[in-house]
Motif scaffolding. Structure first.
Motif, PDB file in Angstrom:
ATOM      1  N   UNK A  67      14.526   5.102   4.386  1.00 61.37           N
ATOM      2  CA  UNK A  67      15.095   6.480   4.794  1.00 61.37           C
ATOM      3  C   UNK A  67      16.373   5.839   5.878  1.00 61.37           C
TER       4      UNK A  67
ATOM      5  N   UNK B 242       3.799   4.005  -1.549  1.00 60.32           N
ATOM      6  CA  UNK B 242       3.926   4.627  -2.775  1.00 60.32           C
ATOM      7  C   UNK B 242       4.074   4.114  -4.057  1.00 60.32           C
TER       8      UNK B 242
ATOM      9  N   UNK C 159      -7.763  -1.534  -0.839  1.00 61.08           N
ATOM     10  CA  UNK C 159      -6.970  -0.693   0.086  1.00 61.08           C
ATOM     11  C   UNK C 159      -7.839   0.205   1.273  1.00 61.08           C
ATOM     12  N   UNK C 160      -8.777   0.870   0.848  1.00 63.33           N
ATOM     13  CA  UNK C 160      -9.692   1.622   1.791  1.00 63.33           C
ATOM     14  C   UNK C 160     -11.046   1.665   1.347  1.00 63.33           C
TER      15      UNK C 160
ATOM     16  N   UNK D 212      -5.933  10.041   3.477  1.00 65.36           N
ATOM     17  CA  UNK D 212      -5.770  10.859   4.800  1.00 65.36           C
ATOM     18  C   UNK D 212      -4.527  11.581   4.731  1.00 65.36           C
TER      19      UNK D 212
ATOM     20  N   UNK E 223      -1.203   9.001   4.868  1.00 64.18           N
ATOM     21  CA  UNK E 223      -1.034   7.781   5.742  1.00 64.18           C
ATOM     22  C   UNK E 223      -0.117   6.892   4.790  1.00 64.18           C
ATOM     23  N   UNK E 224      -0.427   6.800   3.430  1.00 61.71           N
ATOM     24  CA  UNK E 224      -0.103   5.713   2.682  1.00 61.71           C
ATOM     25  C   UNK E 224       1.105   6.213   1.624  1.00 61.71           C
ATOM     26  N   UNK E 225       1.192   7.437   1.539  1.00 59.97           N
ATOM     27  CA  UNK E 225       1.992   7.771   0.433  1.00 59.97           C
ATOM     28  C   UNK E 225       2.895   9.285   0.333  1.00 59.97           C
ATOM     29  N   UNK E 226       3.777   9.433  -0.272  1.00 60.16           N
ATOM     30  CA  UNK E 226       4.700  10.758  -0.202  1.00 60.16           C
ATOM     31  C   UNK E 226       4.132  11.414  -1.644  1.00 60.16           C
TER      32      UNK E 226
ATOM     33  N   UNK F 299     -11.663   5.658   4.505  1.00 60.41           N
ATOM     34  CA  UNK F 299     -10.273   6.290   4.698  1.00 60.41           C
ATOM     35  C   UNK F 299      -9.613   5.539   5.560  1.00 60.41           C
ATOM     36  N   UNK F 300      -8.307   5.596   5.674  1.00 64.48           N
ATOM     37  CA  UNK F 300      -7.510   4.618   6.416  1.00 64.48           C
ATOM     38  C   UNK F 300      -7.572   5.016   7.925  1.00 64.48           C
ATOM     39  N   UNK F 301      -7.719   6.340   8.348  1.00 58.36           N
ATOM     40  CA  UNK F 301      -7.776   6.834   9.573  1.00 58.36           C
ATOM     41  C   UNK F 301      -9.157   6.243  10.310  1.00 58.36           C
ATOM     42  N   UNK F 302     -10.169   6.411   9.468  1.00 56.13           N
ATOM     43  CA  UNK F 302     -11.770   6.034  10.001  1.00 56.13           C
ATOM     44  C   UNK F 302     -11.817   4.474  10.322  1.00 56.13           C
TER      45      UNK F 302
ATOM     46  N   UNK G  46      -1.761  13.613   6.341  1.00 60.24           N
ATOM     47  CA  UNK G  46      -1.123  13.869   7.606  1.00 60.24           C
ATOM     48  C   UNK G  46       0.134  14.841   7.793  1.00 60.24           C
ATOM     49  N   UNK G  47       0.619  15.521   6.635  1.00 57.57           N
ATOM     50  CA  UNK G  47       1.865  16.176   6.760  1.00 57.57           C
ATOM     51  C   UNK G  47       1.983  16.998   5.500  1.00 57.57           C
TER      52      UNK G  47
ATOM     53  N   UNK H 177       5.204   4.778   8.734  1.00 57.44           N
ATOM     54  CA  UNK H 177       3.890   5.205   8.243  1.00 57.44           C
ATOM     55  C   UNK H 177       3.605   6.218   9.415  1.00 57.44           C
ATOM     56  N   UNK H 178       2.343   6.650   9.412  1.00 57.10           N
ATOM     57  CA  UNK H 178       1.914   7.341  10.377  1.00 57.10           C
ATOM     58  C   UNK H 178       0.946   6.726  11.172  1.00 57.10           C
TER      59      UNK H 178
ATOM     60  N   UNK I 107       9.418   6.392   6.424  1.00 57.76           N
ATOM     61  CA  UNK I 107       9.202   5.803   5.215  1.00 57.76           C
ATOM     62  C   UNK I 107      10.260   4.699   5.167  1.00 57.76           C
TER      63      UNK I 107
ATOM     64  N   UNK J  75       6.434  15.038  10.458  1.00 57.29           N
ATOM     65  CA  UNK J  75       6.885  14.324   9.130  1.00 57.29           C
ATOM     66  C   UNK J  75       6.388  12.992   9.012  1.00 57.29           C
ATOM     67  N   UNK J  76       6.725  12.177   8.328  1.00 57.90           N
ATOM     68  CA  UNK J  76       6.401  10.852   8.135  1.00 57.90           C
ATOM     69  C   UNK J  76       7.630  10.001   7.923  1.00 57.90           C
TER      70      UNK J  76
ATOM     71  N   UNK K 123     -11.298   1.366  -2.547  1.00 55.48           N
ATOM     72  CA  UNK K 123     -10.541   1.641  -3.481  1.00 55.48           C
ATOM     73  C   UNK K 123      -9.759   0.304  -3.737  1.00 55.48           C
TER      74      UNK K 123
ATOM     75  N   UNK L 288       0.883  -1.177  -0.055  1.00 58.51           N
ATOM     76  CA  UNK L 288      -0.032   0.054  -0.020  1.00 58.51           C
ATOM     77  C   UNK L 288       0.849   1.363   0.034  1.00 58.51           C
TER      78      UNK L 288
ATOM     79  N   UNK M 258       2.258  14.314   2.585  1.00 59.91           N
ATOM     80  CA  UNK M 258       2.225  13.083   2.869  1.00 59.91           C
ATOM     81  C   UNK M 258       0.826  12.688   3.468  1.00 59.91           C
TER      82      UNK M 258
END
Lengths: 685, 126
Positions: free
Chosen positions: A622, A315, A351-352, B37, B62-65, A355-358, B39-40, A638-639, A619, A616-617, A340, A313, B60
């Motif tokens: 990094x 990028x 995938x959702x 969603x 949750x899932x992607x940049x 929404x992912x957070x929900x 987030x940044x 992830x977040x 990934x 920031x997030x 989706x 899931x 960004x």
């Protein structure tokens, strides 16, 4: 290794899958399509396949068959060549030609067209062919392997019938199967395959005294005699599945099968028509055999499912042709409900939804439903199954009770993780392995290569759906639909039960860090269970959940993801999985020596958790820095909706594992990040 | 999906509104939906000089940049601090409170942008 994708064939049949006449033509067509696509991918890599057909004499029927086979080859992109000999060719001359073809690396398949003239012994001629190129599956070695249940290349007609059974969901297990005719081409191998498929098999032939009761008893009937309408319709059992292999041309030019189709169509369950039933499958299976033979002999490792991407899931996108995708049985349900859909591990997956957070919070607070039917189910059965599986995994299955599940790694002989999986001890003679979707083919090969040959291993991933009902209200919801006492099912235990009347394995397992259940059921039960859960679920705030929140949920719980946090170069000790590595267990297991070596010489790196202290997030990929020095890389990131901060997992080199804080570099900036050994989220119990 | 007719659009799924030599930029409803969603928002510095087609800030989910590209050369004039604090606003109000940056640009530079209908057509072509 090429494998026919059964679910794709089922998909292509649409509602035709419910019709009584079995559409062998349509099934064969989809097989040829799949083969064609695979051959196209091989040819892009410069790999071309070739089949040689050897024909002796001028039998008009044989010439028609041969032309037919050659055309079928050309259509899917297999090169083919006809080698003809005169009627009176000597055995020496014929053998010399077969030897040349056997030795020719460009030739992938050799097929000797029967019948041969009387002076040639058919069995001896076939035995002359390199068994790896024997695409008919008649070589003594291939027939022997069939009986040993280790068949790689199997006779085309019976194998085609097995494919039809799989496509149409005809259950052989426990069924009474009657095979009429005992030829080497159909009857005998067919009986073997049915035995392997757990049917009780009766084989009839010209000396059988009373055929009628044996036909009447059959849930599955295979007839291959070549006697038109030998079997009257009224003999056939109500609801039976009939495979009519015989084909006779009457004087008026009409084709007749061995079974009186029109007299039994009203009461049979399924039946193959003549023509258009078994016939087209024989040719399609010949092509399949040619491709399988070539991939085995040449050790071609290109999978039909291209671009398997464990990052899923994130990028990275899977650039897959839509027609190459596999389909989970409830795909249409997800599309209808507005999910989706994205390609993941070769499947089109939701995938959702909202929404992912929900969805994430629905699981943390109430209950969420995941369709994880892409996961693989491998069954190991037979006496000794328990020990056989135990010898493949790092955890100790012998310590699990009947009905208990264990989480474990499965390693290669270098101690690298082939997969992480859940293993269910259903009984001592039946073990279920639930494997990662992206590893299904690889795992099956690994298992077959390493497991004791006394047990039966079957990849039944396409036959099962798997639903994960997760969240604090999961138990109360599921209790509405089952008489199984769920409070009796402890964490990592399972029980066979019913969900709204549909048989299912219910286990208290999951990948979210919440309480919940995973429900395994036959694909035919999938829709009923899914609908029932939703019907009852309204009162519990049930939400459909996709792979997006599955990733954030598992990451918060610090569950590893295969392909990200581990792969075949990762050993279970550095991945923090030493709790599932039982070096002291009774059975030796694959990779044990290597892991002991690794333990002795010391780990080089260890998995750690990271919590970003700035905005920031995190990934995967990094860099993790201690001052100026790079000490590792993130493998997940992830977040976290629960923490409202970004979290990640990664490996740090062994000298730096005690650091409490590091920097992580994001687009050239170094951001303060806390290091943790604990899960990011722990549910209140 | 909503594409207000008083805005202009880029092929990178951004919207633009013009007022004198100030260009306001955000991402479209389509973009926020595709990202999920958010987030940044990693904003550029005020005063930063940017080139046409430069990736000058990052969103960004949750899932992607996702990079945000400038449709024009110029100078970052203002960034939306509210979105920096609370990036979710991009999801809830992409054309209003969810704007990202204002860019000061040379009005003699040509802008190759689409109107709402053209953008909707562009999306359909995929």
């Amino acid at each position: 290794m090429f494998k026919v994708d059964i679910s794709r064939i089922q998909e292509s049949l649409g509602s035709g899958i419910h019709s009584k006449p079995i559409d062998g033509k349509a099934v064969a067509k989809n097989m040829r399509l799949q083969l064609g696509e695979y051959l196209q991918r091989l040819s892009e890599k410069g790999i071309r396949l070739k089949l040689v057909v050897v024909i002796v004499g001028k039998d008009p029927a044989s010439e028609i068959y041969v032309r037919h086979k050659i055309r079928a080859c050309r259509e899917v992109g297999i090169e083919s060549e006809l080698v003809s000999f005169a009627e009176d060719v000597s055995a020496e001359e014929l053998y010399a030609a077969i030897d040349r073809l056997s030795a020719d690396p460009q030739v992938d398949g050799i097929l000797v067209q029967f019948p041969l003239p009387d002076h040639l012994d058919e069995f001896e001629v076939v035995d002359r062919v390199d068994p790896e190129k024997d695409v008919d599956g008649y070589h003594a070695q291939n027939l022997g392997r069939l009986i040993a249940w280790r068949g790689e290349i199997e006779p085309c007609t019976p194998r085609g019938i097995i494919t039809l059974m799989r496509v149409y969901g005809i259950q052989a297990r426990g069924a009474n199967a009657t095979v009429i005719g005992r030829s080497m081409i159909v009857g005998r191998p067919m009986a073997q395959m049915l035995i392997r498929a757990d049917a009780t098999v009766t084989v009839c032939h010209r000396h059988t005294k009373d055929l009628q009761p044996l036909v009447e008893n059959a849930d599955i009937l295979v007839v291959a005699t070549g006697v038109a309408h030998l079997i009257p319709g009224e003999w056939i059992k109500e609801g039976a599945a009939v495979f009519d292999v015989g084909i006779t041309r009457l004087e008026n030019g009409k084709l007749r099968g061995d079974v009186n189709f029109s007299d039994c169509i009203a009461h049979v369950g399924r039946i193959t028509p003549v023509p258009g039933g078994v016939g087209p499958m024989t040719v399609a299976t010949l092509l399949e055999n040619t491709v399988r033979a070539a991939t085995l002999r040449r050790k071609i490792t290109i999978d039909p499912e291209a671009n398997i991407d464990s990052l899923g899931v994130k990028s990275t996108k899977e650039n897959m042709h839509p027609e190459e995708l596999k389909h989970i049985p409830l795909e249409h349900k997800h599309i209808e409900t507005g999910a989706k859909m994205v390609p993941f591990s070769g499947f089109l997956m939701p995938t959702q939804y909202s929404g992912i957070k929900d969805e994430h919070f629905a699981v943390r607070k109430n209950v969420g439903l995941f369709d994880v039917s892409h996961m693989g189910e491998v069954f190991v059965r037979g006496p000794g199954a328990l020990e056989a599986v135990d010898a493949l995994i790092t955890n100790d299955l012998t310590q699990a009770g009947i009905g208990q599940a264990i989480y474990t790694a499965m390693c290669n002989d270098k101690g690298g993780i082939v997969d992480d999986l859940i293993v269910y001890r259903l009984s001592d003679e039946e073990i279920l392995l639930c494997v990662n979707a992206g590893n299904r083919a690889k795992d099956f090969e690994h298992i077959q290569a390493h497991i004791s040959n006394k047990v039966d291993v079957s990849d039944e991933g396409d036959d099962w759906i798997q639903l994960a009902l997760q969240g604090p209200k999961a138990e109360a919801l599921l209790a509405q639909l089952t008489s199984t006492d769920l409070s009796n099912i402890k964490y990592y235990w399972g029980e066979m039960g019913k969900v709204d009347g549909s048989p299912a394995l219910i286990s208290r397992t999951g990948y979210t860090g919440e309480d919940g259940f995973e429900i395994y059921a036959k694909r035919s039960e999938g829709e009923a269970i899914f609908d029932a859960l939703h019907r009852v679920g309204e009162g519990f705030g049930l939400q459909n959940c996709g792979l997006g929140c599955r990733d954030t949920l598992r990451l918060e719980a610090k569950y590893l993801l295969y392909g990200n946090d581990m792969n075949e170069t990762t050993n279970p000790l550095e991945a923090g999985l030493s709790w599932v590595v039982k070096l002291g267990k009774e059975n030796e297991f694959v990779g044990k020596k290597a892991i002991e070596e690794i333990k002795k010489s010391g780990l080089k790196r260890r998995l750690r958790g990271f919590i970003l202290q700035e905005r920031g997030v995190l990934r995967p990929g990094y860099s993790i820095l201690d001052g100026e020095k790079k000490i590792g890389e993130l493998t997940s990131g992830s977040f976290s909706p629960t923490l409202n901060q970004s979290i990640g997992l990664g490996y740090v080199e062994i000298g730096s594992t005690k650091l409490k804080e590091v920097n992580i570099e994001i687009r050239g900036k170094r951001l303060r990040t806390a290091v943790t050994k604990k899960a990011f989220y722990q549910r209140e119990k | 999906m909503n594409f207000p007719s008083d805005l202009l659009y880029t092929k990178d799924h951004e919207w633009v509104s013009l007022e004198g030599d100030i260009l306001t930029l955000g991402i479209t409803d389509h973009a926020q939906d595709a990202l999920g969603d958010i987030v940044f928002f990693e904003s550029p510095e005020v005063g930063q000089v940017i080139e046409n087609e430069e990736a000058f800030c990052v969103i960004e989910s949750v899932k992607t940049v996702s990079d945000v590209y400038s449709p024009i050369s110029g100078e970052v004039f203002e960034v939306n601090e509210e979105v920096e604090e609370n990036a979710e606003i991009i999801n809830t109000d992409p054309y209003g409170k969810g704007w990202l940056v204002k860019i000061k640009f040379d009005t003699s530079d040509p802008l190759g942008l689409m109107d709402a209908d053209e953008y909707a057509g562009f999306l359909k072509e995929g």
